[in-house]
Every structure is written in structure tokens, then in C-alpha cells.
Design a protein around this motif. Structure first.
Motif, PDB file in Angstrom:
ATOM      1  N   GLU A  64       0.829  -1.202   0.000  1.00  0.00           N
ATOM      2  CA  GLU A  64       0.000   0.000   0.000  1.00  0.00           C
ATOM      3  C   GLU A  64       0.866   1.256   0.000  1.00  0.00           C
ATOM      4  OE1 GLU A  64      -3.944   1.729   2.255  1.00  0.00           O
ATOM      5  OE2 GLU A  64      -2.600   0.406   3.367  1.00  0.00           O
ATOM      6  N   ASP A  65       1.950   1.233   0.768  1.00  0.00           N
ATOM      7  CA  ASP A  65       2.866   2.381   0.779  1.00  0.00           C
ATOM      8  C   ASP A  65       3.476   2.604  -0.600  1.00  0.00           C
ATOM      9  OD1 ASP A  65       2.357   2.805   3.431  1.00  0.00           O
ATOM     10  OD2 ASP A  65       4.189   1.808   4.150  1.00  0.00           O
ATOM     11  N   ARG A  66       3.873   1.495  -1.266  1.00  0.00           N
ATOM     12  CA  ARG A  66       4.438   1.619  -2.616  1.00  0.00           C
ATOM     13  C   ARG A  66       3.390   2.126  -3.603  1.00  0.00           C
ATOM     14  NH1 ARG A  66       7.164  -3.414  -1.666  1.00  0.00           N
ATOM     15  NH2 ARG A  66       5.835  -4.474  -3.165  1.00  0.00           N
ATOM     16  N   LEU A  67       2.167   1.643  -3.441  1.00  0.00           N
ATOM     17  CA  LEU A  67       1.071   2.090  -4.300  1.00  0.00           C
ATOM     18  C   LEU A  67       0.874   3.599  -4.156  1.00  0.00           C
ATOM     19  CD1 LEU A  67      -1.525   1.349  -6.058  1.00  0.00           C
ATOM     20  CD2 LEU A  67      -2.724   1.293  -3.885  1.00  0.00           C
ATOM     21  N   MET A  68       0.833   4.065  -2.919  1.00  0.00           N
ATOM     22  CA  MET A  68       0.596   5.491  -2.686  1.00  0.00           C
ATOM     23  C   MET A  68       1.761   6.336  -3.191  1.00  0.00           C
ATOM     24  SD  MET A  68      -2.381   5.476  -1.539  1.00  0.00           S
ATOM     25  CE  MET A  68      -2.603   7.183  -1.077  1.00  0.00           C
ATOM     26  N   SER A  69       2.992   5.886  -2.935  1.00  0.00           N
ATOM     27  CA  SER A  69       4.139   6.691  -3.362  1.00  0.00           C
ATOM     28  C   SER A  69       4.307   6.677  -4.885  1.00  0.00           C
ATOM     29  CB  SER A  69       5.418   6.206  -2.687  1.00  0.00           C
ATOM     30  OG  SER A  69       5.721   4.895  -3.107  1.00  0.00           O
ATOM     31  N   THR A  70       3.869   5.613  -5.536  1.00  0.00           N
ATOM     32  CA  THR A  70       4.059   5.495  -6.986  1.00  0.00           C
ATOM     33  C   THR A  70       2.908   6.116  -7.769  1.00  0.00           C
ATOM     34  OG1 THR A  70       5.250   3.423  -6.635  1.00  0.00           O
ATOM     35  CG2 THR A  70       4.495   3.866  -8.869  1.00  0.00           C
ATOM     36  N   TYR A  71       1.678   5.850  -7.333  1.00  0.00           N
ATOM     37  CA  TYR A  71       0.524   6.227  -8.150  1.00  0.00           C
ATOM     38  C   TYR A  71      -0.251   7.440  -7.639  1.00  0.00           C
ATOM     39  CZ  TYR A  71       1.032   1.829 -10.675  1.00  0.00           C
ATOM     40  OH  TYR A  71       1.511   0.805 -11.452  1.00  0.00           O
ATOM     41  N   ALA A  72      -0.119   7.800  -6.379  1.00  0.00           N
ATOM     42  CA  ALA A  72      -0.987   8.843  -5.829  1.00  0.00           C
ATOM     43  C   ALA A  72      -0.563  10.255  -6.204  1.00  0.00           C
ATOM     44  CB  ALA A  72      -1.041   8.715  -4.306  1.00  0.00           C
ATOM     45  N   PRO A  77       3.625   9.663 -13.693  1.00  0.00           N
ATOM     46  CA  PRO A  77       3.390   9.529 -15.143  1.00  0.00           C
ATOM     47  C   PRO A  77       2.438   8.384 -15.492  1.00  0.00           C
ATOM     48  CG  PRO A  77       5.467   8.511 -14.576  1.00  0.00           C
ATOM     49  CD  PRO A  77       4.891   9.082 -13.289  1.00  0.00           C
ATOM     50  N   PHE A  78       1.280   8.341 -14.833  1.00  0.00           N
ATOM     51  CA  PHE A  78       0.309   7.277 -15.092  1.00  0.00           C
ATOM     52  C   PHE A  78      -1.037   7.907 -15.410  1.00  0.00           C
ATOM     53  CE2 PHE A  78       3.355   5.449 -12.041  1.00  0.00           C
ATOM     54  CZ  PHE A  78       3.830   4.393 -12.794  1.00  0.00           C
ATOM     55  N   SER A  79      -1.740   7.247 -16.277  1.00  0.00           N
ATOM     56  CA  SER A  79      -3.076   7.729 -16.624  1.00  0.00           C
ATOM     57  C   SER A  79      -4.049   7.407 -15.496  1.00  0.00           C
ATOM     58  CB  SER A  79      -3.542   7.058 -17.921  1.00  0.00           C
ATOM     59  OG  SER A  79      -3.776   5.671 -17.675  1.00  0.00           O
ATOM     60  N   PRO A  80      -5.209   8.093 -15.437  1.00  0.00           N
ATOM     61  CA  PRO A  80      -6.206   7.769 -14.414  1.00  0.00           C
ATOM     62  C   PRO A  80      -6.637   6.301 -14.453  1.00  0.00           C
ATOM     63  CG  PRO A  80      -6.754   9.850 -15.481  1.00  0.00           C
ATOM     64  CD  PRO A  80      -5.588   9.268 -16.226  1.00  0.00           C
ATOM     65  N   GLU A  81      -6.696   5.733 -15.667  1.00  0.00           N
ATOM     66  CA  GLU A  81      -7.078   4.320 -15.769  1.00  0.00           C
ATOM     67  C   GLU A  81      -6.029   3.408 -15.128  1.00  0.00           C
ATOM     68  OE1 GLU A  81      -7.027   6.388 -18.480  1.00  0.00           O
ATOM     69  OE2 GLU A  81      -9.188   6.747 -18.495  1.00  0.00           O
ATOM     70  N   GLU A  82      -4.738   3.743 -15.335  1.00  0.00           N
ATOM     71  CA  GLU A  82      -3.665   2.945 -14.733  1.00  0.00           C
ATOM     72  C   GLU A  82      -3.694   3.063 -13.202  1.00  0.00           C
ATOM     73  OE1 GLU A  82       0.012   2.806 -17.857  1.00  0.00           O
ATOM     74  OE2 GLU A  82      -0.514   4.775 -17.044  1.00  0.00           O
ATOM     75  N   LYS A  83      -3.939   4.285 -12.720  1.00  0.00           N
ATOM     76  CA  LYS A  83      -4.016   4.476 -11.269  1.00  0.00           C
ATOM     77  C   LYS A  83      -5.192   3.691 -10.684  1.00  0.00           C
ATOM     78  CE  LYS A  83      -1.890   9.064 -11.147  1.00  0.00           C
ATOM     79  NZ  LYS A  83      -2.054  10.472 -10.784  1.00  0.00           N
ATOM     80  N   LYS A  84      -6.330   3.767 -11.365  1.00  0.00           N
ATOM     81  CA  LYS A  84      -7.508   3.038 -10.908  1.00  0.00           C
ATOM     82  C   LYS A  84      -7.261   1.536 -10.934  1.00  0.00           C
ATOM     83  CE  LYS A  84     -12.368   2.326 -11.857  1.00  0.00           C
ATOM     84  NZ  LYS A  84     -13.423   2.379 -12.855  1.00  0.00           N
ATOM     85  N   GLY A  85      -6.609   1.063 -12.016  1.00  0.00           N
ATOM     86  CA  GLY A  85      -6.295  -0.363 -12.123  1.00  0.00           C
ATOM     87  C   GLY A  85      -5.363  -0.838 -11.013  1.00  0.00           C
ATOM     88  N   ALA A  86      -4.363  -0.013 -10.681  1.00  0.00           N
ATOM     89  CA  ALA A  86      -3.422  -0.372  -9.610  1.00  0.00           C
ATOM     90  C   ALA A  86      -4.143  -0.429  -8.270  1.00  0.00           C
ATOM     91  CB  ALA A  86      -2.274   0.633  -9.567  1.00  0.00           C
ATOM     92  N   ALA A  87      -5.020   0.544  -8.022  1.00  0.00           N
ATOM     93  CA  ALA A  87      -5.763   0.561  -6.758  1.00  0.00           C
ATOM     94  C   ALA A  87      -6.690  -0.638  -6.660  1.00  0.00           C
ATOM     95  CB  ALA A  87      -6.553   1.864  -6.634  1.00  0.00           C
TER      96      ALA A  87
END
Length: 197
Positions: A64-72, A77-87
Motif C-alpha cells: 500500500e505504501d508503494r502504491l501510494m508513493s508510486t501512483y498517488a 506519469p500514469f493515466s487515471p485508468e492505470e491508477k484506478k487499475g493499480a488501486a
């Protein structure tokens, strides 16, 4: 006649001394058996199950920490769809971890406590049953799909880590007693002989 009474007296004293030694030896053996049973049937399995749950939770926290630091971050450099997919992927893993590791381990802990709870110390038994009962209630409420006004804003603090530390300390103490040398075992056996329980 006096020597007959002296012989009888020595015999009685020797018999009493032998009985006392046998009682102490039996108390030491009983104490050792009790320690072995407590460690192998109750504390060992509970320690393993609690440790596995704690490790699963810690690993989920790392992800979860990696998710937040990478995608939040807004600059990520990620699209909203990529962020949503990761979450969504993280949430799926978290649910899977609960279903495949944490909840089955808690059910197994309930079985261990039900079967071998008499081998646990009173404070460990109470802490475990309290935590397991609370965990069941929290899980059922989370699965109930309550309307937003009835849901807990934040889930109740998980005390499983505190229970793990308590069980770990008891396990180490009992393991030290089991490995104790002869004189320490003898002293524990004598204490066990005169213990109320």
C-alpha cells in the motif's frame, strides 16, 4: 527392645524421605510434561498463526505504501485508468489475503483455544478470546453492506499485534523453563508440587 524401635524409626524416616523425593521427582516430571504440552499444542501453533497474520498485514502495508508513493502523486506519469487499475489490483490482493490467510488463521486459532485453552495462562486466554471475538464482529460488520451512516468511519484498531507480542513473551518464558538446568527444574518442580492449581 530399644534397637527395635530405633530400626523402626529409621525405616519410617527412610520411607518418608523416599516418598518426599519421589513426590519431587514426579512434580518435576509433571511440570516438564505440562510445559511440553503447552508449547507444542497451544503456544506454538498460536505463535505461528499470529505471526503469519502479522506478516501478511505488514506485507500488505508495504504494498500500500508503494502504491501510494508510486501512483498517488499528481505528477506520477500514469493515466487515471492505470491508477484506478493499480488501486483495484491492490484491493483485490488485500481481500484475497484476508480470505486465504487472515480469516482461516483466525478460525484455526479459535479451534486451538477451544481445544487447548486450558494450557494457556489466564491473561493470554482472555486476550486471545477478546481479540478473536472482536475480529469476528468487525469482519461481519464490514461484510454487512451497511449504509454509510452506520459504517465505522475507521475500523477498530487491530490488537492482534499486541496479542502476538504477549503470546511471544509467554512462549519464550516457557521455552526457557523447559530448557532449564537440573537445579532450576527442581525448584520449579517443588513450586509446582505446592501450587494451588
Amino acid at each position: 527392645m530399644g534397637s527395635m524401635f530405633a530400626t523402626l524409626g529409621y525405616f519410617c524416616v527412610g520411607t518418608l524421605f523416599g516418598l518426599a523425593v519421589m513426590a519431587v521427582v514426579l512434580a518435576v516430571a509433571s511440570r516438564r510434561r505440562g510445559l511440553e504440552a503447552a508449547l507444542s499444542k497451544a503456544y506454538g501453533p498460536l505463535q505461528a498463526l499470529l505471526s503469519e497474520n502479522a506478516a501478511a498485514r505488514a506485507k500488505a502495508g508495504e504494498v500500500e505504501d508503494r502504491l501510494m508513493s508510486t501512483y498517488a502523486s499528481e505528477s506520477a506519469p500514469f493515466s487515471p485508468e492505470e491508477k484506478k487499475g493499480a488501486a483495484e489490483a491492490f484491493l483485490a490482493v488485500e481481500v484475497s489475503m484476508s480470505e486465504r490467510v487472515i480469516n482461516p488463521n483466525r478460525e484455526r486459532m479459535k479451534e486451538v483455544v477451544a481445544e487447548w485453552g486450558h494450557l494457556l495462562r489466564d491473561d493470554d486466554y482472555l486476550a486471545l478470546t477478546s481479540e478473536l471475538g472482536l475480529a469476528t464482529a468487525v469482519r461481519l460488520l464490514a461484510e454487512a453492506g451497511l449504509p454509510k451512516g452506520l459504517r465505522d468511519d475507521r475500523p477498530l484498531a487491530d490488537k492482534e499485534g499486541d496479542v502476538l507480542e504477549q503470546i511471544r513473551q509467554t512462549y519464550l518464558e516457557l521455552a526457557r523453563q523447559r530448557r532449564a538446568g537440573f537445579l532450576t527444574s527442581l525448584a520449579q518442580g517443588v513450586r509446582h508440587l505446592f501450587a494451588a492449581d
